[in-house]
Design a protein around this motif. Structure first.
Motif, PDB file in Angstrom:
ATOM      1  N   TYR B  18       0.881  -1.168   0.000  1.00 22.54           N
ATOM      2  CA  TYR B  18       0.000   0.000   0.000  1.00 22.54           C
ATOM      3  C   TYR B  18       0.913   1.211   0.000  1.00 22.54           C
ATOM      4  O   TYR B  18       1.484   1.545   1.030  1.00 22.54           O
ATOM      5  CB  TYR B  18      -0.876   0.038   1.246  1.00 22.54           C
ATOM      6  CG  TYR B  18      -1.800  -1.162   1.396  1.00 22.54           C
ATOM      7  CD1 TYR B  18      -2.957  -1.263   0.639  1.00 22.54           C
ATOM      8  CD2 TYR B  18      -1.513  -2.166   2.309  1.00 22.54           C
ATOM      9  CE1 TYR B  18      -3.812  -2.342   0.787  1.00 22.54           C
ATOM     10  CE2 TYR B  18      -2.363  -3.248   2.461  1.00 22.54           C
ATOM     11  CZ  TYR B  18      -3.510  -3.329   1.697  1.00 22.54           C
ATOM     12  OH  TYR B  18      -4.340  -4.397   1.845  1.00 22.54           O
ATOM     13  N   LEU B  21       4.122   1.060   2.134  1.00 20.54           N
ATOM     14  CA  LEU B  21       4.019   0.014   3.149  1.00 20.54           C
ATOM     15  C   LEU B  21       3.916  -1.361   2.498  1.00 20.54           C
ATOM     16  O   LEU B  21       2.946  -1.649   1.797  1.00 20.54           O
ATOM     17  CB  LEU B  21       2.777   0.264   4.019  1.00 20.54           C
ATOM     18  CG  LEU B  21       2.477  -0.833   5.040  1.00 20.54           C
ATOM     19  CD1 LEU B  21       3.302  -0.642   6.294  1.00 20.54           C
ATOM     20  CD2 LEU B  21       1.001  -0.886   5.363  1.00 20.54           C
ATOM     21  N   ALA B  23       2.852  -4.621   2.740  1.00 22.53           N
ATOM     22  CA  ALA B  23       1.974  -5.339   3.665  1.00 22.53           C
ATOM     23  C   ALA B  23       2.156  -6.851   3.575  1.00 22.53           C
ATOM     24  O   ALA B  23       1.996  -7.557   4.567  1.00 22.53           O
ATOM     25  CB  ALA B  23       0.517  -4.966   3.392  1.00 22.53           C
ATOM     26  N   SER B  43      -3.037  -9.337  14.360  1.00 20.54           N
ATOM     27  CA  SER B  43      -3.692  -8.258  13.635  1.00 20.54           C
ATOM     28  C   SER B  43      -2.678  -7.441  12.833  1.00 20.54           C
ATOM     29  O   SER B  43      -1.620  -7.110  13.343  1.00 20.54           O
ATOM     30  CB  SER B  43      -4.384  -7.342  14.641  1.00 20.54           C
ATOM     31  OG  SER B  43      -5.702  -7.170  14.298  1.00 20.54           O
ATOM     32  N   LYS B  47      -3.067 -10.743   6.596  1.00 22.60           N
ATOM     33  CA  LYS B  47      -3.938 -11.862   6.242  1.00 22.60           C
ATOM     34  C   LYS B  47      -5.010 -11.452   5.231  1.00 22.60           C
ATOM     35  O   LYS B  47      -5.175 -12.099   4.200  1.00 22.60           O
ATOM     36  CB  LYS B  47      -4.630 -12.429   7.494  1.00 22.60           C
ATOM     37  CG  LYS B  47      -3.685 -12.818   8.619  1.00 22.60           C
ATOM     38  CD  LYS B  47      -4.422 -13.400   9.807  1.00 22.60           C
ATOM     39  CE  LYS B  47      -5.333 -12.414  10.533  1.00 22.60           C
ATOM     40  NZ  LYS B  47      -4.636 -11.319  11.231  1.00 22.60           N
TER      41      LYS B  47
HETATM   42  N1  LIG Z   1      -6.628  -0.063   2.433  1.00 27.68           N
HETATM   43  C1  LIG Z   1      -5.421   0.020   3.020  1.00 27.68           C
HETATM   44  N2  LIG Z   1      -4.628   1.091   2.792  1.00 27.68           N
HETATM   45  C2  LIG Z   1      -3.422   1.193   3.374  1.00 27.68           C
HETATM   46  N3  LIG Z   1      -2.909   0.276   4.219  1.00 27.68           N
HETATM   47  C3  LIG Z   1      -3.651  -0.813   4.489  1.00 27.68           C
HETATM   48  C4  LIG Z   1      -4.936  -1.009   3.909  1.00 27.68           C
HETATM   49  N4  LIG Z   1      -5.435  -2.177   4.357  1.00 27.68           N
HETATM   50  C5  LIG Z   1      -4.507  -2.696   5.175  1.00 27.68           C
HETATM   51  N5  LIG Z   1      -3.431  -1.889   5.262  1.00 27.68           N
HETATM   52  C6  LIG Z   1      -2.222  -2.148   6.050  1.00 27.68           C
HETATM   53  O1  LIG Z   1      -1.645  -3.336   5.593  1.00 27.68           O
HETATM   54  C7  LIG Z   1      -1.225  -4.134   6.680  1.00 27.68           C
HETATM   55  C8  LIG Z   1      -1.910  -5.473   6.627  1.00 27.68           C
HETATM   56  O2  LIG Z   1      -3.291  -5.298   6.819  1.00 27.68           O
HETATM   57  P1  LIG Z   1      -4.351  -6.480   6.756  1.00 27.68           P
HETATM   58  O3  LIG Z   1      -4.095  -7.268   5.537  1.00 27.68           O
HETATM   59  O4  LIG Z   1      -5.702  -5.875   6.908  1.00 27.68           O
HETATM   60  O5  LIG Z   1      -3.963  -7.310   8.043  1.00 27.68           O
HETATM   61  P2  LIG Z   1      -4.796  -8.397   8.860  1.00 27.68           P
HETATM   62  O6  LIG Z   1      -5.982  -8.799   8.036  1.00 27.68           O
HETATM   63  O7  LIG Z   1      -3.837  -9.492   9.088  1.00 27.68           O
HETATM   64  O8  LIG Z   1      -5.199  -7.765  10.142  1.00 27.68           O
HETATM   65  C9  LIG Z   1      -1.523  -3.353   7.936  1.00 27.68           C
HETATM   66  O9  LIG Z   1      -0.369  -2.693   8.329  1.00 27.68           O
HETATM   67  C10 LIG Z   1      -2.569  -2.370   7.505  1.00 27.68           C
HETATM   68  O10 LIG Z   1      -2.466  -1.189   8.244  1.00 27.68           O
END
Ligand SMILES: Nc1ncnc2c1ncn2[C@@H]1O[C@H](COP(=O)(O)OP(=O)(O)O)[C@@H](O)[C@H]1O
Ligand SMILES: [Mg+2]
Lengths: 291, 253
Positions: B18, B21, B23, B43, B47
């Protein structure tokens, strides 16, 4: 621990502040309502006596007893009908494109910014624009269609912004649910987004139409006539409209004409109320039907 | 690679970012057909991001950038020739928060088949899907009621029915029970056993008992990386990596 004595003193003060705030808010609301009520009573008292079928079915006249509002009423009806026809499809279409389809890039941001600015442009400027583009360039003359196109330009930003707000209020979870089932964007918008956003869009359209029916300046600018002794029959006919006719009567020296102006205002308000009532009723009906 | 069954989904060096970042990083994973694969991890470990890569739902996030490969039945789904609409028909998704359409129960289930031009009887299709989702007995006499009038657990099963009505090959589930009470959760877990006869299920959960109860294989993720992947029993009893052990024994998470 809290100091209970202090707390109690504090609490009394907080309650007092709460009461005062409430009072101020109620007073502000009442102020608006009372003012509106006084205005309405005043107008009805002045105009009531002139409001009869003769008034509704006669053309304007030099003689107060024979003056009527027929041409203005029909002019406004034509104007608002055509304006709705032009502006609603374009406005709603633009909002759907911007919210549901367009990529979020500098170009759409630029368009968005412009729409917001256009909503704040004074109506007289739209009148000038209409005069130059529709009346002169396109040679549409001082006609119903020139007036309706000018009005459409004027209210388009309002319709677009209000419809966009209605679309924004639909949670993304609905969009994702539809898309994850293997639907195209258009299928998603047509079957799930539009039905849910429709009532909100209607509200925006109602507000925009109410504005259009009361606007005078742009119509004067494009040269809607002040004395019209016929009813428009096609888009290219000259016309007058309720606010113009009312203004014309109100600015005459004879006292009777002021009362006639009041009667005209009552007609304008009734037309506005009818329009809104129909729109709101159909919106509520639709809201119930949807499920 | 784990699993007796044929791999249906495979990732090769999958990276998802993202903006700046990162991810999800360097994921190599192969998901066997007609089984339940759980993705666990704390969290924010990526995932949901990984799960959304399987049906290209990350595309609706403007800042997202995906590199590497995801293969569905040997086909790289990120190739431009792939029709994403038909991909999502084959790979359905159930979301974390139940999200029925604000329409009748019947329309909720019938909509997918209808827009995709299902030629048979919608009535029958809806009934079948609701039965497979173990919801039919509760709603058969009120199909014309609003889907939102159901309880949370029923709503989630309605969403599962809606997905099943498309007859997908894979069902992706993102913490489908996190908004539900224990009894509704139990019903959905029971349902998963039924479903894996016919479908491949990938389920994200942060509930380790759930992963242990329902899944055949478990992938443990931490800070965007796949730490360990294998048969669920091994992951929970004899993990190879210290981090996995710490996580599944509840030392952090
Ligand atoms: N739409 C988004 N925009 C920017 N960053 C995101 C977005 N969705 C998730 N993230 C970031 O990506 C990382 C992984 O998120 P996510 O896949 O939702 O994790 P999980 O489902 O394991 O809790 C986290 O650091 C989250 O903050
Ligand atoms: Mg998540």
């Amino acid at each position: 621990m809290f100091d209970t004595r202090k707390l109690e003193k504090n609490l009394k003060r907080r309650k007092l502040v709460g009461k005062v705030s409430l009072l101020v808010c109620v007073a502000s609301t009442l102020f608006g309502i009372v003012l509106l009520g006084v205005l309405l009573i005043d107008i009805v008292r002045d105009g009531y006596a002139y409001l009869d079928s003769q008034f509704l079915t006669s053309f304007p006249s030099r003689f107060p007893a024979r003056a009527g509002i027929k041409s203005a009423l029909w002019g406004s009806t034509w104007l608002i009908g055509c304006t709705a026809l032009f502006s609603i499809p374009v406005g709603v279409g633009a909002s759907i494109y911007l919210e549901e389809f367009a990529a979020r890039n500098w170009f759409t941001r630029f368009i968005q910014l412009n729409i917001a600015n256009l909503a704040a442009v004074p109506s007289i400027v739209y009148g000038m624009l209409g005069l130059v583009i529709f009346v002169r360039w396109l040679n549409l003359e001082r006609s119903v269609i020139s007036g309706a196109l000018t009005m459409s330009l004027l209210i388009l930003p309002t319709i677009i912004i209000a419809s966009q707000e209605a679309l924004k209020a639909i949670p993304d979870s609905i969009r994702f649910a539809a898309l994850a089932l293997g639907s195209s964007r258009w299928q998603m918008v047509r079957d799930h987004i539009l039905p849910s956003a429709f009532p909100g869009m209607m509200t925006g359209v109602i507000l925009a139409m109410s504005r259009a029916i009361g606007e005078t300046a742009p119509l004067i600018m494009i040269g809607a006539l002040t004395y019209v002794a016929f009813v428009p029959e096609r888009l290219s006919d000259p016309f007058t409209a309720l606010p113009i006719q009312i203004f014309n009567w109100a600015s005459r020296p004879q006292h009777e004409f002021h009362n006639i102006a009041a009667a005209g205002i009552i007609v304008l308000l009734l037309l506005l109320l009818t329009m809104n009532a129909v729109a709101i009723l159909s919106r509520n009906h639709f809201e119930r039907e949807q499920h | 690679m784990p699993g007796e069954n044929h791999p249906i989904l495979e990732t090769k060096d999958l990276n998802i970012a993202y903006g700046t970042l990162e991810a999800v990083r360097h994921i190599n994973l192969s998901i066997p057909e007609k089984s339940i694969t759980a993705i666990i991890g704390p969290s924010g470990c990526g995932k949901s991001t990984l799960l959304r890569a399987f049906n290209r739902m990350n595309e609706f996030i403007a800042s997202v950038r995906t590199t590497g490969m995801v293969r569905f039945r040997e086909q790289n789904i990120y190739e431009t020739s792939v029709d994403v609409v038909s991909l999502r028909r084959a790979i359905g998704m159930v979301f974390q928060k139940p999200n029925p359409f604000p329409k009748t129960i019947f329309k909720n289930v019938a909509w997918g088949p209808r827009i995709n031009g299902y030629p048979g009887s919608l009535q029958q299709r809806v009934e079948e899907a609701l039965k497979k989702a173990a919801l039919w007995d509760e709603v058969s006499d009120k199909l014309d009621q609003d889907g939102l009038s159901l309880s949370g657990g029923q709503q989630q099963r309605l969403c599962i029915a809606r997905t099943i009505a498309m007859e997908p090959e894979v069902i992706l589930m993102d913490e489908p029970c996190s908004a539900l009470d224990p009894i509704s959760t139990r019903r959905i877990e029971d349902l998963l056993f039924e479903l894996k006869q016919r479908y491949t299920i990938v389920i994200v959960t942060h509930n380790m008992q759930q992963a242990a109860r329902v899944s055949d294989h478990t992938a443990f993720m931490y800070q965007g990386e796949l730490i360990e992947y294998g048969p669920t029993e091994l992951i929970f009893t004899r993990p190879k990596v210290k981090q996995t052990e710490d996580y599944v024994t509840g030392k952090f998470g």
